[in-house]
Scaffold this motif. Structure first.
Motif, PDB file in Angstrom:
ATOM      1  N   PRO A 164      87.685  62.882  51.819  1.00  0.00           N
ATOM      2  CA  PRO A 164      87.687  62.086  53.054  1.00  0.00           C
ATOM      3  C   PRO A 164      86.296  61.669  53.517  1.00  0.00           C
ATOM      4  N   HIS A 165      85.265  62.431  53.145  1.00  0.00           N
ATOM      5  CA  HIS A 165      83.904  62.131  53.607  1.00  0.00           C
ATOM      6  C   HIS A 165      83.166  61.176  52.670  1.00  0.00           C
ATOM      7  N   LYS A 166      83.859  60.723  51.607  1.00  0.00           N
ATOM      8  CA  LYS A 166      83.252  59.797  50.661  1.00  0.00           C
ATOM      9  C   LYS A 166      83.978  58.454  50.724  1.00  0.00           C
ATOM     10  N   THR A 167      83.233  57.385  50.504  1.00  0.00           N
ATOM     11  CA  THR A 167      83.841  56.065  50.450  1.00  0.00           C
ATOM     12  C   THR A 167      84.705  55.946  49.191  1.00  0.00           C
ATOM     13  N   VAL A 168      85.469  54.871  49.134  1.00  0.00           N
ATOM     14  CA  VAL A 168      86.274  54.617  47.937  1.00  0.00           C
ATOM     15  C   VAL A 168      85.381  54.539  46.706  1.00  0.00           C
ATOM     16  N   LEU A 169      84.270  53.824  46.821  1.00  0.00           N
ATOM     17  CA  LEU A 169      83.345  53.709  45.691  1.00  0.00           C
ATOM     18  C   LEU A 169      82.837  55.079  45.258  1.00  0.00           C
TER      19      LEU A 169
END
Length: 309
Positions: free
Chosen positions: A87-92
């Motif tokens: 959740p704390h990371k972007t899709v990329l």
């Protein structure tokens, strides 16, 4: 990658979640484990992935015994029921994780993202995505490393009906194009019948029947398979099984009373009682509850031919 299971057993205390399963899955096959909750299908998938350790038996991938190898040594990718996105990371950032350290990582991620039509979501976080978008991101993350074996554990269970329909078509299309051997777990027999090359039906930790969708539907090996596969389920009456499509209303020597009617879009599902027995039949017209109807049965599945499990 081919997959071979040799008498695989997994215990939790005295309970055998997987009980002596032997099976061969061909390279490039989309193979589905189908069964009710608690039948052992997810445990079996986790054993193949290396997330669980078998108590007995062997797991062979492309001729190599991987029973004792960790997941990182098996060259498999897995899509979980809850997608397991960070959740704390972007899709990329989520998509880059499997190819971290690869100098072509960004190019690979952008290629897969474009294929799955999520290239416009790369800067967003999972919490801002719909269920269908999260599912595509999870698929992309599993595909970006081009695994030799693709494992899916109930990947569509959190989607609503229209999205499930389109997503299963997407999964089938991706599998055909990539040629990656895929093992898919579901309790939804409609989903299994729609996408599988072959299905293994599980019950109480064992595989009850293996075959193409048409085979398990038309030639069930026992009463469990007969009643589990198909909608509506087969009705067992007087030691024989009867499917709704094999009952013809409006003609025949048998007489019954309409007890209920369900609208199904292009036809009606009609519940008919014959004394204390009840069967189901399809009808293009809507009968009235309480109507007397004549009917015939064109095909029976004989109970005594089924093997008990």
């Amino acid at each position: 990658m081919s997959v071979e299971l040799r008498s695989v057993t997994k215990r939790y205390g005295d309970y055998k979640a997987v009980n002596g399963v032997s099976l061969h899955i061909e390279k490039g096959e989309l193979f589905v484990f189908l069964g009710p909750s608690g039948s052992g299908k997810t445990t079996l998938l986790r054993l193949v992935a290396g997330l669980e350790k078998a108590d007995e038996g062997k797991i062979i991938l492309d001729g190599t015994d991987v029973t004792s190898l960790p997941p990182s040594k098996r060259n498999v990718s897995m899509v979980f029921q809850n997608y397991a996105l960070f959740p704390h990371k972007t899709v990329l950032q989520n998509l880059l994780l499997p190819v971290e350290g690869d100098r072509d990582a960004l190019s690979k991620v952008r290629d897969v993202a474009a294929k799955l039509k999520i290239d416009d979501l790369l800067d967003r976080y999972p919490s801002s995505l719909s269920g269908g978008q999260q599912q595509r991101v999870a698929l992309a993350r599993a595909l970006v490393k081009l695994p030799r074996l693709f494992l899916m554990d109930e990947p569509l269970s959190n989607l609503d009906a229209p999205l499930r329909f389109s997503a299963r078509h997407l999964i089938r299309e991706l599998q055909r194009e990539s040629g990656i051997t895929t093992i898919y777990v579901t309790h939804d027999q409609g989903e299994a019948m729609a996408i599988a090359d072959r299905i293994a039906i599980m019950n109480r930790g064992r595989i009850v029947q293996v075959g193409a969708p048409e085979e398990v539907y038309n030639e069930p090996t026992d009463q469990f398979v007969a009643s589990f596969i198909g909608y509506p389920p087969m009705v067992i009456v007087d030691s024989v099984g009867v499917r709704a499509e094999d009952v013809v209303l409006g003609q025949g020597e048998r007489n019954g009373v309409v007890k209920d009617v369900e609208f199904m879009g292009d036809r009606y599902l009609v519940y008919v009682s014959e004394g204390e027995k009840e069967i189901m039949a399809f009808s293009r017209t809507k009968p009235k509850i309480g109507d007397n109807v004549r009917f015939s049965i064109t095909k029976f599945f004989k109970f005594e031919e089924f093997r008990a499990h």
